[in-house]
Write a protein that holds these residues in place. Structure first.
Motif, PDB file in Angstrom:
ATOM      1  N   ALA A 131       0.229  -6.834  -1.178  1.00 25.12           N
ATOM      2  CA  ALA A 131      -0.694  -7.947  -0.940  1.00 25.12           C
ATOM      3  C   ALA A 131      -1.442  -7.675   0.349  1.00 25.12           C
ATOM      4  O   ALA A 131      -0.923  -7.023   1.258  1.00 25.12           O
ATOM      5  N   GLY A 132      -2.666  -8.164   0.442  1.00 24.38           N
ATOM      6  CA  GLY A 132      -3.485  -7.912   1.617  1.00 24.38           C
ATOM      7  C   GLY A 132      -2.869  -8.457   2.894  1.00 24.38           C
ATOM      8  O   GLY A 132      -2.127  -9.433   2.879  1.00 24.38           O
ATOM      9  N   ARG A 133      -3.173  -7.803   3.989  1.00 21.46           N
ATOM     10  CA  ARG A 133      -2.735  -8.271   5.302  1.00 21.46           C
ATOM     11  C   ARG A 133      -3.718  -9.336   5.759  1.00 21.46           C
ATOM     12  O   ARG A 133      -4.923  -9.113   5.807  1.00 21.46           O
ATOM     13  N   ILE A 134      -3.199 -10.493   6.098  1.00 21.96           N
ATOM     14  CA  ILE A 134      -4.021 -11.664   6.404  1.00 21.96           C
ATOM     15  C   ILE A 134      -4.435 -11.685   7.879  1.00 21.96           C
ATOM     16  O   ILE A 134      -3.622 -11.450   8.764  1.00 21.96           O
ATOM     17  N   ILE A 135      -5.703 -12.003   8.094  1.00 22.99           N
ATOM     18  CA  ILE A 135      -6.251 -12.237   9.433  1.00 22.99           C
ATOM     19  C   ILE A 135      -6.555 -13.737   9.512  1.00 22.99           C
ATOM     20  O   ILE A 135      -7.207 -14.276   8.621  1.00 22.99           O
ATOM     21  N   GLY A 136      -6.041 -14.414  10.542  1.00 23.11           N
ATOM     22  CA  GLY A 136      -6.334 -15.836  10.662  1.00 23.11           C
ATOM     23  C   GLY A 136      -5.520 -16.528  11.730  1.00 23.11           C
ATOM     24  O   GLY A 136      -4.741 -15.906  12.433  1.00 23.11           O
ATOM     25  N   ARG A 137      -5.692 -17.857  11.815  1.00 26.94           N
ATOM     26  CA  ARG A 137      -4.985 -18.643  12.827  1.00 26.94           C
ATOM     27  C   ARG A 137      -3.582 -19.050  12.420  1.00 26.94           C
ATOM     28  O   ARG A 137      -2.841 -19.578  13.231  1.00 26.94           O
ATOM     29  N   SER A 138      -3.220 -18.842  11.176  1.00 24.36           N
ATOM     30  CA  SER A 138      -1.892 -19.224  10.697  1.00 24.36           C
ATOM     31  C   SER A 138      -0.810 -18.460  11.460  1.00 24.36           C
ATOM     32  O   SER A 138      -0.995 -17.289  11.802  1.00 24.36           O
ATOM     33  N   SER A 139       0.313 -19.124  11.688  1.00 25.10           N
ATOM     34  CA  SER A 139       1.411 -18.466  12.411  1.00 25.10           C
ATOM     35  C   SER A 139       2.027 -17.327  11.592  1.00 25.10           C
ATOM     36  O   SER A 139       2.651 -16.435  12.151  1.00 25.10           O
ATOM     37  N   ASP A 140       1.840 -17.348  10.268  1.00 21.24           N
ATOM     38  CA  ASP A 140       2.397 -16.261   9.450  1.00 21.24           C
ATOM     39  C   ASP A 140       1.353 -15.196   9.094  1.00 21.24           C
ATOM     40  O   ASP A 140       1.608 -14.319   8.281  1.00 21.24           O
ATOM     41  N   ALA A 141       0.185 -15.225   9.739  1.00 13.72           N
ATOM     42  CA  ALA A 141      -0.845 -14.204   9.509  1.00 13.72           C
ATOM     43  C   ALA A 141      -0.357 -12.867  10.062  1.00 13.72           C
ATOM     44  O   ALA A 141       0.351 -12.815  11.069  1.00 13.72           O
ATOM     45  N   ARG A 178      -6.296 -18.842   7.014  1.00 14.15           N
ATOM     46  CA  ARG A 178      -6.298 -17.605   6.213  1.00 14.15           C
ATOM     47  C   ARG A 178      -7.766 -17.207   6.063  1.00 14.15           C
ATOM     48  O   ARG A 178      -8.410 -17.546   5.086  1.00 14.15           O
ATOM     49  N   HIS A 179      -8.253 -16.480   7.040  1.00 15.71           N
ATOM     50  CA  HIS A 179      -9.683 -16.213   7.160  1.00 15.71           C
ATOM     51  C   HIS A 179     -10.137 -15.015   6.317  1.00 15.71           C
ATOM     52  O   HIS A 179     -11.099 -15.103   5.571  1.00 15.71           O
ATOM     53  N   ALA A 180      -9.439 -13.882   6.454  1.00 16.36           N
ATOM     54  CA  ALA A 180      -9.829 -12.647   5.773  1.00 16.36           C
ATOM     55  C   ALA A 180      -8.573 -11.841   5.466  1.00 16.36           C
ATOM     56  O   ALA A 180      -7.488 -12.154   5.965  1.00 16.36           O
ATOM     57  N   ALA A 181      -8.734 -10.816   4.635  1.00 15.30           N
ATOM     58  CA  ALA A 181      -7.600  -9.961   4.285  1.00 15.30           C
ATOM     59  C   ALA A 181      -8.028  -8.499   4.303  1.00 15.30           C
ATOM     60  O   ALA A 181      -9.158  -8.162   3.949  1.00 15.30           O
TER      61      ALA A 181
END
Length: 140
Positions: free
Chosen positions: A60-70, A82-85
Motif C-alpha cells: 500500500a502507498g506510503r501516506i504523506i499527511g498530518r495524521s499521526s499514523d502517516a 491523508r494528503h498524498a501517497a
C-alpha cells in the motif's frame, strides 16, 4: 473421379488457411520470466529534515499527511490528514494526490488524481511543506 474447378479452388483455400493456422498455433510462445517486485529507496528532506524510506512494490502507498499514523507526518495545518501517497510500481516511484483540499504539487505543477512518476531532484509541495527528493532508485 473429378471435382468441379470451384470445389478444387475452395479446397485449396481451406487447406492454405489450415496450414497458416497450424503454423501460428504450433509455434512456441515467449513467456517472460515473472517480474520480481522491486523495492525503491527514497531519500528526502521534509522542510530540511532528512528522512529515508524503503517502499516495496505491491505494498500500500506510503501516506504523506498530518495524521499521526502517516508514513511521512507533517505538522502543517494546510495539509490534509491523508494528503498524498507514494507508491512503487514497475521499478519506479509514483505520487498520487488523495483528494486533498489544497492539492499536491510536483515541481510546481498541481497533480490530478492519477499518479505521476517521482525522480531524484524533484520537489513535492504539500500545504506549506516542501519535500525535496534527493534519491529515488530501485534497489537490486
Amino acid at each position: 473421379m473429378t471435382f468441379p474447378a470451384e470445389m478444387r479452388i475452395e479446397s485449396l483455400e481451406i487447406l492454405g488457411a489450415l496450414a497458416v493456422f497450424g503454423a501460428i498455433v504450433g509455434r512456441r510462445r515467449f513467456t517472460p520470466a515473472p517480474r520480481v517486485p522491486q523495492d525503491i529507496r527514497l531519500v528526502l528532506a521534509v522542510n530540511d529534515r532528512p528522512a529515508e524510506l524503503t517502499i516495496s512494490e505491491g505494498q500500500a502507498g506510503r501516506i504523506i499527511g498530518r495524521s499521526s499514523d502517516a508514513d511521512i507526518p507533517l505538522a502543517d495545518p494546510e495539509a490534509s490528514r491523508r494528503h498524498a501517497a507514494l507508491q512503487a510500481a514497475g521499478g519506479s516511484l509514483f505520487l498520487t494526490d488523495l483528494g486533498s483540499r489544497n492539492g499536491t504539487f510536483l515541481n510546481g505543477k498541481r497533480l490530478s488524481v492519477e499518479g505521476i512518476e517521482v525522480k531524484s531532484g524533484d520537489h513535492i509541495d504539500v500545504g506549506n511543506t516542501r519535500i525535496e527528493v534527493s534519491e529515488a532508485q530501485a534497489l537490486p
